[in-house]
Design a protein around this motif. Structure first.
Motif, short mmCIF file in Angstrom:
data_model
loop_
_atom_site.label_atom_id
_atom_site.label_comp_id
_atom_site.label_asym_id
_atom_site.label_seq_id
_atom_site.Cartn_x
_atom_site.Cartn_y
_atom_site.Cartn_z
N LEU A 134 53.16 47.07 42.49
CA LEU A 134 53.33 47.96 43.16
C LEU A 134 52.11 49.40 43.42
CD1 LEU A 134 57.55 47.21 43.81
CD2 LEU A 134 55.68 45.85 44.36
N ALA A 135 51.99 49.33 42.49
CA ALA A 135 51.35 50.76 42.29
C ALA A 135 49.71 50.60 42.80
CB ALA A 135 51.27 51.37 41.18
N GLU A 136 49.31 51.16 44.01
CA GLU A 136 47.71 51.10 44.38
C GLU A 136 46.59 50.58 43.03
OE1 GLU A 136 45.68 49.98 46.94
OE2 GLU A 136 47.67 50.86 47.62
N GLY A 137 46.15 50.01 43.97
CA GLY A 137 44.80 49.87 42.15
C GLY A 137 44.97 49.09 41.13
N GLU A 138 45.94 48.77 40.99
CA GLU A 138 47.00 48.20 40.25
C GLU A 138 46.35 46.34 40.19
OE1 GLU A 138 47.62 49.30 36.48
OE2 GLU A 138 47.11 50.67 37.89
N LYS A 139 47.10 45.11 39.13
CA LYS A 139 46.60 44.36 38.95
C LYS A 139 47.30 43.29 40.49
CE LYS A 139 46.08 42.83 34.10
NZ LYS A 139 46.72 42.57 33.12
N ARG A 140 46.22 42.89 40.59
CA ARG A 140 47.16 41.60 41.95
C ARG A 140 46.03 40.54 42.00
NH1 ARG A 140 47.88 45.80 46.66
NH2 ARG A 140 49.38 47.50 45.46
N ALA A 141 47.42 39.06 41.89
CA ALA A 141 46.09 37.60 41.63
C ALA A 141 46.97 36.46 42.16
CB ALA A 141 45.61 37.84 40.45
N VAL A 142 46.76 35.72 42.43
CA VAL A 142 47.39 34.73 42.46
C VAL A 142 47.24 33.74 41.28
CG1 VAL A 142 47.85 33.30 43.84
CG2 VAL A 142 47.82 34.61 45.03
N GLY A 143 48.11 33.29 41.09
CA GLY A 143 47.62 31.65 39.92
C GLY A 143 48.09 31.10 40.03
N PHE A 144 47.40 29.34 39.81
CA PHE A 144 47.61 28.71 39.79
C PHE A 144 48.30 28.11 37.92
CE2 PHE A 144 44.89 29.09 43.07
CZ PHE A 144 45.76 29.38 44.08
N LYS A 145 49.19 26.80 38.72
CA LYS A 145 49.36 26.13 37.04
C LYS A 145 49.81 24.44 37.37
CE LYS A 145 50.29 30.04 34.17
NZ LYS A 145 50.87 30.53 33.38
N LEU A 146 49.36 23.31 36.30
CA LEU A 146 49.12 22.41 37.53
C LEU A 146 49.68 21.13 35.89
CD1 LEU A 146 45.29 21.34 37.93
CD2 LEU A 146 47.46 22.40 39.88
N SER A 147 51.24 20.63 36.36
CA SER A 147 51.59 20.49 35.74
C SER A 147 51.12 19.04 34.51
CB SER A 147 53.00 19.52 35.87
OG SER A 147 53.63 20.34 36.53
N ASP A 148 50.97 18.61 33.61
CA ASP A 148 50.77 17.54 32.41
C ASP A 148 50.81 16.43 33.75
OD1 ASP A 148 48.67 16.65 30.42
OD2 ASP A 148 50.87 16.80 29.39
#
Length: 153
Positions: free
Chosen positions: A104-118
């Motif tokens: 929520l703080a400006e300039g901090e971490k913002r990302a989208v992660g993808f994980k695929l099940s076995d």
């Protein structure tokens, strides 16, 4: 109805329609263990149709940032939200898990992660990404990738 994910007794509750339900349940339990150990937060999911606004937010980020539209139906949504972070997980029928970490703080971490099940193939809509492998006692081999969010959402 909310479901508190148990990472000691892994269950496929809510994920039964997935062809890789056991692996997806292990992946979900792996995330639950992380939140319990790191933040002392119980990882709780709800059916995707009970979290439409949250699911729409994730869908909009994927579309606006990278033009990605996930083909598989969403089964569950979790929003553990440690302090100062909007952190959303969506578990899809195909075995895909997407998480959006949005500080929520400006300039901090913002990302989208993808994980695929076995046991699942890389979905066509994510074929441009390279996936790294990680071993998990709960989920077998998890393949993961991510991208950084550039805009405000």
């Amino acid at each position: 109805m909310p479901y508190a994910v148990d990472f000691t007794d892994v269950s496929t509750v809510g994920l039964e329609s997935s062809p890789v339900a056991d692996a997806l349940a292990g992946l979900r339990a792996n995330e639950a263990r992380y939140f319990k150990n790191k933040y002392d937060i119980t990882f709780t999911t709800v059916p995707a149709d009970e979290a439409k606004d949250t699911l729409d937010w994730v869908t909009r980020i994927l579309q606006e940032e990278r033009g990605i539209k996930i083909a598989s139906p969403a089964l569950e949504v979790a929003e553990p939200n440690p302090e100062g972070i909007r952190w959303v997980y969506v578990f899809y029928e195909s075995g895909l898990a997407i998480n959006v970490l949005y500080t929520l703080a400006e300039g901090e971490k913002r990302a989208v992660g993808f994980k695929l099940s076995d046991g699942m193939e890389v979905p066509e809509e994510l074929s441009a990404f390279k996936f790294a492998r990680q071993k998990s006692k709960l989920a077998g081999t998890i393949r993961g990738s991510y991208f950084v969010i550039k805009n405000e959402h």
